[in-house]
Design an enzyme around this catalytic site. Structure first.
Site, short mmCIF file in Angstrom:
data_model
loop_
_atom_site.label_atom_id
_atom_site.label_comp_id
_atom_site.label_asym_id
_atom_site.label_seq_id
_atom_site.Cartn_x
_atom_site.Cartn_y
_atom_site.Cartn_z
N ASP A 23 -38.08 60.90 20.19
CA ASP A 23 -36.71 61.36 19.98
C ASP A 23 -36.01 61.68 21.30
OD1 ASP A 23 -37.14 61.07 17.32
OD2 ASP A 23 -36.89 63.17 16.78
N ARG A 77 -37.56 79.84 22.05
CA ARG A 77 -36.29 79.18 22.35
C ARG A 77 -35.49 79.86 23.45
NH1 ARG A 77 -39.25 75.78 20.79
NH2 ARG A 77 -39.00 74.65 18.83
N SER A 81 -44.45 67.54 11.07
CA SER A 81 -44.09 67.81 12.46
C SER A 81 -44.79 69.07 12.95
CB SER A 81 -42.56 67.96 12.60
OG SER A 81 -42.12 69.10 11.88
#
Length: 502
Positions: free
Chosen positions: A92, A177, A262
């Site tokens: 990706d 994150r 995933s």
């Protein structure tokens, strides 16, 4: 036939009984030998499975040095806008890198954060990702070792705040994150880039987390989100479109997908979602989880040792600073000191061996939908349990109750992406104050998936053994309880009287 006399019948019965008396011990011996042989084979099979079962990497295999790699392939074209892409080296983001460079006209700095994931477990793996970034069109590549910063400034912060989203999720992805985004913004400043980008989809939480962190640090940054652009979505409708594009630009990517599901991994945890896992009822009570789901960082409970792992963990102001392993006699066999990476890696290894930290849950995404996730968080589960246990000894009751309400909000802010926000700054100050007395030691066992606290001590303990003892007065005056109870019951008596009159 010759008739058998009653006496002859009796003799025959006696002979048969003697025969059975001889054969029963022989049969018993054979049965015992068979059981022993079966158990030996079963034990050998368990040992074999234990030896090959994937789990958290042993401390000895982890590179404790700086794993950062920086490469500048060429100077960027000053006439083109610059962008820093959060890059993984997978299909990706490799396709996105090439698309940004060749179709959108950006000069791309490819950035990957080492948070302890297996994708960058050694120099060879990092160099392979670096070469792929160059082939995809990047002008520079940055792999930044953030493992210690991630543990110290994000994982430990969440442990100290008792973060537990919706009562179950330890936020391993969510807390990563802001760590990734912070360094990405700093690289954008260094590279004089006006743009940043990430590879998150338009359905998940990560797009929100990344972009709120970007804008929380620098309101002037612009974010390019290809998975929300109609042109990009029309061009890449499926995996084969991505593969064809990568092939046309000579980008070396795997032709086959590793799993139907995933994964997202860092040293804190690994998450599994999508594929078969999108059915919340799967796999049920009989079927196995697909592939390595819930098997990469922890052992299956059937494969875990029968003897517990005996540990002591030291805390200072709510943060872990040392782990001591003990044998069955109480002797210290190993000590891991203050280096957060070494300490966390050691706990991952020990807790993983004993099957600690597995959950399978449905959670509420910030974007409004429910999602199913499976998580392995071995070290984080141990530290969360030990830290909470020590708090019960050292924090005032009312402070703890206030802290509990703030922990819920703290967890929501981390999950939703508000790490760099005014409300988080406020909560962090309050949490820091609450953690001042949380220093001491917790003794615990890790056994068959459980974390079992077995003792705690602190120089700041609020526990008064004499005061609480049933064997001595200790300064407490029981007669005072009469008036105390009567005062507490005032509103109860008033309510009861009123109800009787209704």
């Amino acid at each position: 036939r010759v008739p058998i006399s009653p006496l002859s019948q009796l003799d025959s019965k006696r002979a048969a009984a003697r025969s059975r008396a001889v054969s029963i011990p022989a049969l018993l011996r054979r049965a015992i030998c068979s059981c022993i042989h079966y158990n030996m084979l079963r034990h050998a099979a368990r040992l074999s499975r234990f030896a090959v079962r994937p789990r958290a990497r042993p401390l000895s295999t982890i590179d404790m040095g700086d794993t950062s790699v920086s490469a500048r392939f060429r100077e960027p074209d000053p006439s083109k806008p610059r962008i820093v892409l959060a890059y993984s080296g997978g299909l990706d983001t490799s396709t996105q890198l090439a698309y940004l460079a060749h179709e959108k006209g950006y000069e791309v700095c490819a950035y990957i954060a080492d948070l302890g994931q297996d994708d960058v477990k050694d120099k060879a793996a990092i160099e392979e990702i670096r070469d792929k970034a160059q082939a995809s069109g990047a002008y520079s590549f940055e792999c930044v070792d953030l493992r210690r910063e991630f543990i110290r400034d994000y994982v430990y912060e969440c442990i100290r705040a008792n973060c537990l989203y919706e009562g179950r999720y330890l936020l391993g992805t969510s807390m990563a994150r802001p760590c990734i985004a912070k360094k990405q913004v700093e690289l954008a400043w260094r590279e004089k880039a006006e743009y940043v980008s990430h590879g998150s989809t338009g359905k998940g939480n990560d797009q929100v987390r990344f972009e709120l962190c970007y804008l929380g640090m620098d309101p002037n940054l612009k974010c390019v989100t290809l998975w929300r652009e109609p042109e990009y979505l029309a061009k890449f409708e499926g995996r084969q479109d991505l593969l064809d594009y990568a092939s046309s630009h000579n980008i070396p990517v795997s032709q086959t997908k590793k799993h139907s599901y995933s994964e997202d991994e860092n040293i804190m945890h690994i998450s599994y979602e999508s594929g078969e896992l999108e059915d919340p009822a799967y796999p049920g009570v009989v079927t196995e989880y697909p592939g390595l789901v819930l098997k990469k960082k922890t052992q299956d409970l059937m494969d875990t040792p029968d003897e517990p792992c005996r540990l002591e963990i030291d805390f200072d102001n709510g943060a872990p600073i040392a782990v001591r392993e003990h044998d069955a006699s109480g002797n210290v066999t190993n000590t891991t000191g203050e280096d957060p990476l070494a300490l966390f890696a050691k706990l991952n290894e020990l807790a993983g061996i004993h099957g600690v930290g597995r959950i399978d849950i449905v959670e509420n995404r910030y974007v409004g939908m429910k999602s199913r996730g499976c998580y392995e968080t071995p070290a984080g589960t141990v530290l969360a349990a030990a830290h909470l246990d020590l708090e019960t000894l050292t924090i005032d009751r009312e402070v703890m109750r206030l802290r509990d309400t703030m922990s819920i909000k703290f967890s929501e802010l981390v999950y939703n992406g508000y790490w760099f926000s005014p409300e988080m700054d406020f909560l962090r100050v309050a949490m820091d104050h609450a953690q001042k007395p949380v220093s001491g030691t917790v003794a615990l066992h890790l056994h068959k998936g459980h974390v079992i606290p077995r003792g705690r001590s602190s120089p700041h303990s609020l526990y008064n053994k004499k005061l609480v003892s049933m064997d001595e007065e200790g300064g407490f005056v029981p007669q005072n309880s009469t008036g105390f109870i009567q005062t507490l019951a005032t509103r109860l008596k008033a309510a009861k009287k009123r109800d009787a009159e209704l």
